[in-house]
Design an enzyme around this catalytic site. Sequence first.
Site, mmCIF file in Angstrom:
data_model
loop_
_atom_site.group_PDB
_atom_site.id
_atom_site.type_symbol
_atom_site.label_atom_id
_atom_site.label_comp_id
_atom_site.label_asym_id
_atom_site.label_seq_id
_atom_site.Cartn_x
_atom_site.Cartn_y
_atom_site.Cartn_z
ATOM 1 N N ARG B 12 0.850 -1.198 0.000
ATOM 2 C CA ARG B 12 0.000 0.000 0.000
ATOM 3 C C ARG B 12 0.883 1.244 0.000
ATOM 4 N NH1 ARG B 12 -4.068 -0.102 4.779
ATOM 5 N NH2 ARG B 12 -4.678 1.786 3.676
ATOM 6 N N CYS B 13 0.283 2.342 -0.387
ATOM 7 C CA CYS B 13 0.977 3.628 -0.405
ATOM 8 C C CYS B 13 1.439 3.963 1.013
ATOM 9 C CB CYS B 13 0.020 4.710 -0.902
ATOM 10 S SG CYS B 13 0.768 6.339 -1.025
ATOM 11 N N PRO B 14 2.646 4.463 1.262
ATOM 12 C CA PRO B 14 3.623 4.808 0.234
ATOM 13 C C PRO B 14 4.645 3.715 -0.040
ATOM 14 C CG PRO B 14 4.385 5.663 2.312
ATOM 15 C CD PRO B 14 3.113 4.884 2.595
ATOM 16 N N GLU B 41 -5.096 3.284 -6.395
ATOM 17 C CA GLU B 41 -4.034 4.160 -5.894
ATOM 18 C C GLU B 41 -2.650 3.837 -6.485
ATOM 19 O OE1 GLU B 41 -0.614 4.976 -4.014
ATOM 20 O OE2 GLU B 41 -1.529 3.091 -3.362
#
Lengths: 270, 74
Positions: B12-14, B41
């Site tokens: 997942r981000c980041p 995303e």
Amino acid sequence: MALTDSQIERYSRHIILKEVGGKGQQKLLASRVLIIGAGGLGAPVALYLAAAGIGTIGIADADNVDLSNLQRQVIHFTPDIGKPKVDSAREKIQAINPDVQVRCYHEWINAANIMGIIGEYDFVVDATDNFAAKFLINDACILAGKPYSHGGILQFVGQTITVLPGESTCYRCIFPTPPPKDAIPTCSQAGVIGVLPGVIGSIQATEAIKFLLGKGELLAGRLLMYDALKMKFRDVAINRNPNCPLCGEHPTITEARDELDLLTVCDLEQ
Amino acid sequence: MSILNLDITKDRCPMTFVKTKLKLEELEPGDTLEILLTAGEPLNNVPRTATEQGYTVLETTLVKENIYKVVIRK
């Protein structure tokens, strides 16, 4: 050495920066910074450099934590009162980031020991509270070719400049000799608003990190002044002084020396 | 010219870009990195940030449902 998974996560917000990346982070992890003074300025410097993953942090201070320190020296907590400041600082640094190796110097920095100590580091932060130490640190860093950040605070104003020996303005280019004794603030004048060292120390830590990364524009040849009451920053370009007694054309100061008659700030009289 | 591969479909981000960035640093200029990532995303942000940081996005293709391959050149 490759970053571990936990290091990748810990430093993720650095790694995604174009100016840092994994390589920049590894540079920081391989870097050594000496902080002279574990007080108001030294506290944010040490906390942020620890969090940033500076691999080796040296911290020098002979003092013990006092109740009156806690209003601004945010690395020390109430249960630390009475403890050497370097030990209190080391505990916090290691709690923040076990990647950091801490070297403590539980002694006052003086002409006899400074050259040996700064030689071990890539960058020095002057986080002291008195003119004697500031002139000594400047002289030693210039003579040793060691880049350093000067910082000073009093009441509601602070100043900072980064010194690159032989390249940029040094403290003695601006102030060739220490101020006369009666111009130095006495204890009763030496109040300081507690957040002030947080601002100046954070800037000093930023400069250390930028220097180690080799990124950005350093605060070299520019004295930055901050007035917290007016909430104004001002920076003044100051050229090197050809008549500087230390780094000018005909230097008269050729070795580190103590300015003994300047030791008048409250903390030093204890 | 070498090609590296990276699967960030589970990140997942980041961390998606953190891992991408670390891989890109291993490349020589001209080398390419093939990244597997999910739609949403990661697909929106990873190629955009790579472009902002001076890398070139060569192609984006749907590999299977919700998974894309993005090829980036250093």
